[in-house]
Design a protein around this motif. Structure first.
Motif, PDB file in Angstrom:
ATOM      1  N   LEU A  35       3.171   4.293  -3.565  1.00 35.94           N
ATOM      2  CA  LEU A  35       2.310   4.083  -2.406  1.00 35.94           C
ATOM      3  C   LEU A  35       2.199   5.364  -1.589  1.00 35.94           C
ATOM      4  CD1 LEU A  35       0.718   1.987  -0.721  1.00 35.94           C
ATOM      5  CD2 LEU A  35       2.850   1.456   0.467  1.00 35.94           C
ATOM      6  N   PRO A  65      -3.231  -1.647  -1.185  1.00 37.69           N
ATOM      7  CA  PRO A  65      -2.117  -0.818  -0.703  1.00 37.69           C
ATOM      8  C   PRO A  65      -1.822  -0.966   0.782  1.00 37.69           C
ATOM      9  CG  PRO A  65      -4.021   0.541  -1.269  1.00 37.69           C
ATOM     10  CD  PRO A  65      -4.307  -0.831  -1.776  1.00 37.69           C
ATOM     11  N   TRP A 112      -2.821   3.694  -3.790  1.00 37.90           N
ATOM     12  CA  TRP A 112      -1.856   3.655  -4.890  1.00 37.90           C
ATOM     13  C   TRP A 112      -1.947   4.924  -5.711  1.00 37.90           C
ATOM     14  CZ3 TRP A 112       1.528   0.286  -3.941  1.00 37.90           C
ATOM     15  CH2 TRP A 112       1.242  -1.024  -3.568  1.00 37.90           C
ATOM     16  N   TYR A 165       0.402   2.435 -10.882  1.00 40.05           N
ATOM     17  CA  TYR A 165       1.252   1.836  -9.850  1.00 40.05           C
ATOM     18  C   TYR A 165       1.744   0.438 -10.195  1.00 40.05           C
ATOM     19  CZ  TYR A 165      -2.681  -1.121  -8.490  1.00 40.05           C
ATOM     20  OH  TYR A 165      -3.691  -2.046  -8.493  1.00 40.05           O
ATOM     21  N   GLU A 166       1.043  -0.273 -11.091  1.00 34.41           N
ATOM     22  CA  GLU A 166       1.300  -1.704 -11.283  1.00 34.41           C
ATOM     23  C   GLU A 166       2.758  -2.011 -11.630  1.00 34.41           C
ATOM     24  OE1 GLU A 166      -3.038  -0.959 -12.312  1.00 34.41           O
ATOM     25  OE2 GLU A 166      -1.125  -0.021 -12.822  1.00 34.41           O
ATOM     26  N   VAL A 193       5.047  -1.474  -8.614  1.00 35.23           N
ATOM     27  CA  VAL A 193       4.871  -2.511  -7.593  1.00 35.23           C
ATOM     28  C   VAL A 193       5.555  -3.804  -8.019  1.00 35.23           C
ATOM     29  CG1 VAL A 193       3.163  -3.986  -6.453  1.00 35.23           C
ATOM     30  CG2 VAL A 193       2.767  -1.526  -6.614  1.00 35.23           C
TER      31      VAL A 193
END
Length: 258
Positions: free
Chosen positions: A92, A147, A190, A194-195, A198
């Motif tokens: 982030l 985000p 992001w 990023y997935e 996260v």
């Protein structure tokens, strides 16, 4: 204004916003210092394959956001202005404006308070408190694709833990810190890929909740360590607050050992 002119105006505005957003992200992600030359206006028109009118509007948007300066003349062009200071928390990216204290320093204080509240919540929190923290976790899960909302949900999760301790003075300090951060936040985004980060981050927050709920100190210590690791950006660790906290702790230990 005729219907055709209105449609054309909306299309120009939308394309200009897209170009401005792409340039804004490029400027912020690259960490370009003030005065870096992005090129001539004609260079940017060719690069983005847009009309002069669209580019003029995109540049106006970026000037309004205080991200660029446009200088005329042979040695002129489009140059970066002072950037808003940024923080990277794992995947982030956050940028802030109008803060009198560097955001990394505020995040350091926030992180230290949160870890203290976690330990106090282990002793003091009630089942009603756990339900409130659970609601924060649900907000976090539901915000995984946005985000800014994810950061806001993260704040609410930790705020619920803070409130469960009943230490009003420290809760007031924490509320002041996060209110300042939320008010100064100008952009959240992001990083690529990023997935997975996260998903892991949400699971770690769930582990913090379960450790508090079960008054399991060992499990909380593990979850707290994982939470710190999750906050470190692999791309730019120096922009992550926990790396600065860790380096100060190490320096302190070295000093004590000497």
């Amino acid at each position: 204004m005729s219907k055709d002119s209105e449609t054309k105006s909306r299309a120009t505005s939308s394309r200009a916003e897209d170009v401005a957003a792409e340039l804004e992200m490029e400027i912020l992600r690259a960490g370009l210092p003030a005065g870096s030359r992005l090129g001539l206006r004609t260079d940017l028109i060719s690069r983005f394959e847009v009309s002069p009118g669209v580019m003029n509007e995109a540049l106006r948007l970026l000037r309004d956001r205080e991200l660029i300066n446009v200088k005329p003349g042979p040695s002129g062009g489009v140059f970066t202005a002072d950037q808003p200071p940024g923080v990277r928390l794992g995947a982030l990216d956050l940028w802030f404006q109008g803060l009198t204290i560097p955001p990394l320093e505020i995040f350091e204080s926030r992180t230290l308070l949160e870890e203290m509240f976690n330990n106090l919540a282990l002793q003091k929190s009630t089942p009603d408190d756990h339900d409130e923290i659970e609601r924060g976790l649900q907000m976090l899960t539901a915000s995984a694709n946005d985000p800014r909302r994810f950061f806001e949900a993260n704040v609410e999760f930790h705020r619920a833990i803070a409130r469960s301790t009943g230490v009003t003075v420290l809760i007031g300090i924490y509320d002041s810190l996060v209110t300042v951060l939320l008010g100064a936040l100008v952009r959240a985004a992001w990083a690529s890929g990023y997935e997975e980060t996260v998903d892991h981050n949400v699971r770690v927050h769930g582990q913090i909740l379960e450790a508090i709920r079960n008054k399991d100190r060992k499990r909380l210590e593990i979850a707290t360590r994982l939470h710190r690791v999750d906050m470190i950006s692999l791309a730019q660790p120096e922009k992550s607050p926990v790396t600065r906290i860790g380096s100060r702790s190490a320096a302190k230990d070295d000093s004590a050992a000497g």
